[in-house]
Design an enzyme around this catalytic site. Structure first.
Site, PDB file in Angstrom:
ATOM      1  CD  GLU A   3      -2.895  -1.031   0.028  1.00  0.00           C
ATOM      2  OE1 GLU A   3      -3.380   0.066  -0.288  1.00  0.00           O
ATOM      3  OE2 GLU A   3      -3.118  -2.071  -0.611  1.00  0.00           O
TER       4      GLU A   3
ATOM      5  CB  SER B  87     -32.426 -33.570 -21.108  1.00  0.00           C
ATOM      6  OG  SER B  87     -31.829 -34.611 -21.838  1.00  0.00           O
TER       7      SER B  87
END
Length: 796
Positions: A167, A441
């Site tokens: 940072e 399906s």
């Protein structure tokens, strides 16, 4: 006597004899010692007054008091420089002196928030409500270790260095803000790059004030507070306060909470690799479960630690990415009786919109969800009823119901919230409604959608014979669909779930990519869009097998677009978000859908309506019933178990995943009943399970409960696309011969092509009417409604 002459008022005193006018040395260039406009003699040397004048000495004219005054080029040059000098003075005052004064004033007016006050601010509960406004529960702020504030000196050096690397590498030397970082941030914003200029001190102020508005005022006061913080506190105190405050994801504020949430250990025991992982997550705490992001950030932090000589290169080379504990095993916030699965989906959705838990706690937000309390209770009761008496401990289930008119999830069941781990401890259970499985399906509805988008219709015919070979691979049907005939219509193939027809359709007509596109248009959320579905880029997608996997929410949302007449409403859990002052952050209660399958709304409606026409016939064929007084449509799906060599012969007919997905105009519901991966499942009679045997009855029961008492709704009639199925004679399927061919793995994948544009059918009369629903056929018994497709391929 001669009367003295009175001097005129304001007349200039006589010049001394030493003046040029009297001594014969009057400036030939018109220099007037009383004209201070040209009093720049102190700059004469700098601007070339001495030596030869390189400029032309021809005089020029200038206006003065209405009279023209002659100026030389040298005088014009002096005037220009005087103007420039005065502008520079003004700019210096405007951009340096005034801001400096304002900064000093701001410095004395602002206060630096303490970490204790921040902890108190982060302790507001988050309130969740059902769609009707009734209370659902609260998410209390983290307690215990999650709010333990470390003292200066308690933070390990390796943790501090990892955070510096991630940072603010200049933290120990800057004064609260980094001019170079600010300039880089400005450059990135201008050029479209990434990266900010905030120091650790500035980030602390931003988090402490819960103000992230992109305004100059906020940035100005942030700089002043950051500078003041660095004058009042030591660097050790600042980094400790920062690490006690920052959010790391998983509901963990502060480094101590993060160490427990990710590694089940105190912060003082973190190693360099673990510290680097946590430090890397500071920029994206909502991406904590994204492995690719976490590893990328971890590598960056580790490399930065080496570059700043905070980590030995040999240790870096030997380091391995640390594996955090599963999120489900992390200690959960106390949410009371609130369903953890619903809570997690709500929080995940808000994080994706920029509202992480830290921000929600700070704002004391109120979340109105889309969950209908009555529908939720019905879903849980229907699942319990459908699972009653089942003896297979490997059977799992999920149910998701979506409102086609809004996209809101009205009911959500992903299994129980808690389970026992290997050590006998209670841990969060897996949310099976949010885990992707082969849809089998049920995915054929999207095959059909892609086919209809090409302008082809339900009356088109394919060879529906059993055991057809494609590229050396044998595709078979099973049960009643074992032979749909050599001239099997698409409508009939959907009803009986004939694998050979849809495999042929995708391989030779639609191709693979348009099927995937149709599924995404309908609402199946792939990983690139923030979802979890994967759509296989190969022919297996035709039968919902192979690498194609979807969640129950995906299937409910996808079929909701058919129910919504081709208008897709994005599925969501949050209807409205308000802060503690009841100010609305956003409101999703109003429909915001758009045509899914075509830019033309009428064409999209026609495509969806044709899909519905085909899926309506599946319901009675699967021996299921629509809610009384309502139209419904849907599709079952089954994925077969992939047997091992050591399995009993009976396992070769077992199935691992089953589905029933269907809808009315008012609700779309997906039910999944399956196992954790490839498991050979059986029902309470010891027989294989199918889409119609457990998932189907659960779906039917929930739909009946939910629609009871609601106004009757019917599907709209739409014009057939392409060839109308009613104009084609129906073929009678013959009983199939015994199956002896073993399916083979395809060696090649067909190249996807772009479908042609749909064409309008030729009309000879008025609007067609819906076909009469057939009477229920007599069926040979369990296991024959859905085809069986070996080797984990889709059986229907």
């Amino acid at each position: 006597m001669v009367r003295p002459v009175e001097p005129e008022p304001y007349e200039r005193e006589p010049e001394l004899i030493t003046h040029h006018a009297h001594n014969g040395t009057e400036d030939p260039y018109g220099y007037d010692p009383y004209d201070d406009r040209y009093d720049d003699r102190h700059e004469s040397a700098a601007f070339g007054a001495e030596g030869e004048d390189p400029y032309d000495d021809q005089p020029a004219e200038d206006e003065e008091d209405g009279k023209k005054k002659v100026l030389t080029p040298k005088q014009r040059k002096k005037r220009r420089w005087r103007i420039v000098r005065r502008v520079l003075y003004a700019m210096f005052g405007l951009f340096v002196v005034v801001p400096a004064i304002a900064f000093v004033i701001t410095y004395f007016l602002v206060d630096v928030p303490t970490q204790e006050s921040v902890a108190s601010l982060q302790s507001q509960p988050i309130t969740l409500m059902y769609a009707d406004g009734s209370p659902m529960g609260k998410i209390a702020p983290a307690s215990g270790g999650s709010r333990y504030l470390l003292q200066p000196g308690d933070v390990p050096e390796v943790v501090k260095k990892a955070v510096y690397a991630a940072e603010d590498s200049s933290f120990e030397t800057n004064s609260g803000f980094d001019v170079g970082g600010i300039l880089r941030a400005v450059y990135n914003n201008v050029t479209g790059g990434q990266g900010g200029g905030s120091t650790i001190s500035q980030q602390y102020i931003k988090k402490a004030t819960a103000n992230e508005a992109p305004t100059l005022t906020r940035k100005w006061t942030e700089l002043a507070k950051s500078f003041k913080m660095n004058n009042q506190m030591s660097k050790e105190e600042i980094i400790t306060a920062y690490l006690n405050t920052i959010y790391f994801g998983r509901g963990a504020n502060g480094i101590e909470a993060a160490a427990q949430a990710y590694f089940k250990k105190p912060a003082k025991e973190l190693g360099a690799a673990e510290a680097a992982l946590l430090a890397g997550l500071i920029q994206g705490p909502s991406k904590s479960e994204n492995d690719a992001y976490a590893q990328r950030r971890w590598n960056f932090v580790m490399d930065q630690m080496v570059a700043n000589k905070w980590l030995d290169p040999g240790e870096r080379a030997a380091a391995q990415f640390p594996k955090p504990i599963p999120k489900a095993q992390a200690k959960a916030d106390d949410a009371g009786t609130l369903s953890l699965h619903i809570r997690n989906r709500v929080i995940d959705e808000l994080e994706a919109r920029g509202y992480d838990q830290d921000r929600l706690h700070q704002g004391g937000f109120k979340i109105t969800t889309t969950i209908d309390p009555k529908a939720q209770k019905m879903a849980e009761e229907s699942v319990a009823e459908g699972m009653k008496g089942q003896t297979d401990e490997n059977i799992l289930n999920a149910l998701v119901a979506v409102d086609p008119k809004t996209g809101g999830v009205v009911a959500y069941w992903g299994g129980p919230d808690w389970k026992k781990n290997e050590q006998g401890q209670d841990v969060q259970a897996i949310d099976w409604a949010n885990v992707p499985h082969n849809p089998g399906s049920a995915f054929k509805a999207f095959d059909l959608t892609a086919f209809l988008k090409m302008g082809r219709g339900l009356g088109e015919t394919f060879d529906g014979s059993n055991n057809r070979k494609f590229d050396g691979r044998t595709i078979r049907n099973a049960g009643e669909s074992s032979n749909c005939g050599t001239q099997c219509t698409v409508a009939e193939a959907m009803k009986v779930s004939a694998n050979t027809v849809f495999y042929d359709m995708v391989r030779n007509e639609t191709k693979v990519d348009p099927v995937a596109k149709a599924a995404k248009e309908a609402g199946v959320m792939v990983e690139a869009d923030g979802g979890k579905a994967k759509l296989s880029p190969d022919i297996n997608i035709a039968l919902g097998g192979g690498g194609t996997v979807t969640t129950a929410e995906d299937m409910a949302a996808g079929f909701a677009t058919f129910a919504g007449e081709g208008v897709r409403q994005k599925q969501h859990f949050v209807a409205k978000l308000t802060n503690s002052q009841d100010e609305v952050e956003f409101d999703e209660t109003a429909p915001k859908g758009a045509p899914a399958f075509s830019d033309d709304a009428d064409k999209s409606k026609q495509i969806a309506g044709n899909v519905t026409d085909a899926l309506e016939e599946v319901i009675p064929y699967s021996k299921l019933k629509c809610p009384k007084g309502h139209d419904c449509a849907g599709k079952t799906g089954t994925q077969q178990y992939d047997p091992k060599d050591s399995d009993p012969a009976s396992y070769r007919d077992r199935n691992a995943q089953t589905w029933m997905v269907g809808y009315t105009p008012a609700i779309s519901t997906a039910v999944w009943v399956g196992g954790d991966g490839n498991k050979p499942l059986h029902d309470k009679s010891g027989k294989p399970i199918y889409g119609r045997t457990i998932a189907g009855p659960i779906w039917e029961d929930f739909m009946s409960r939910y629609m009871t008492g609601k106004p009757s709704e019917k599907f709209d009639n739409v014009k057939p696309i392409g060839k109308d199925a009613r104009s084609v004679p129906t073929t009678t399927a013959s009983k199939p011969p015994p199956v002896t061919t073993t399916p083979e793995t395809p060696s090649t994948t067909p190249t996807p092509t772009t479908p042609t544009q749909p064409t309008e059918p030729t009309e000879t009369g008025g609007w067609p009417t819906k076909p009469t629903k057939p009477t229920k056929p007599t069926r040979p018994g369990p296991g024959t409604s859905d085809p069986l497709f070996p080797n984990a391929e889709d059986p229907g």
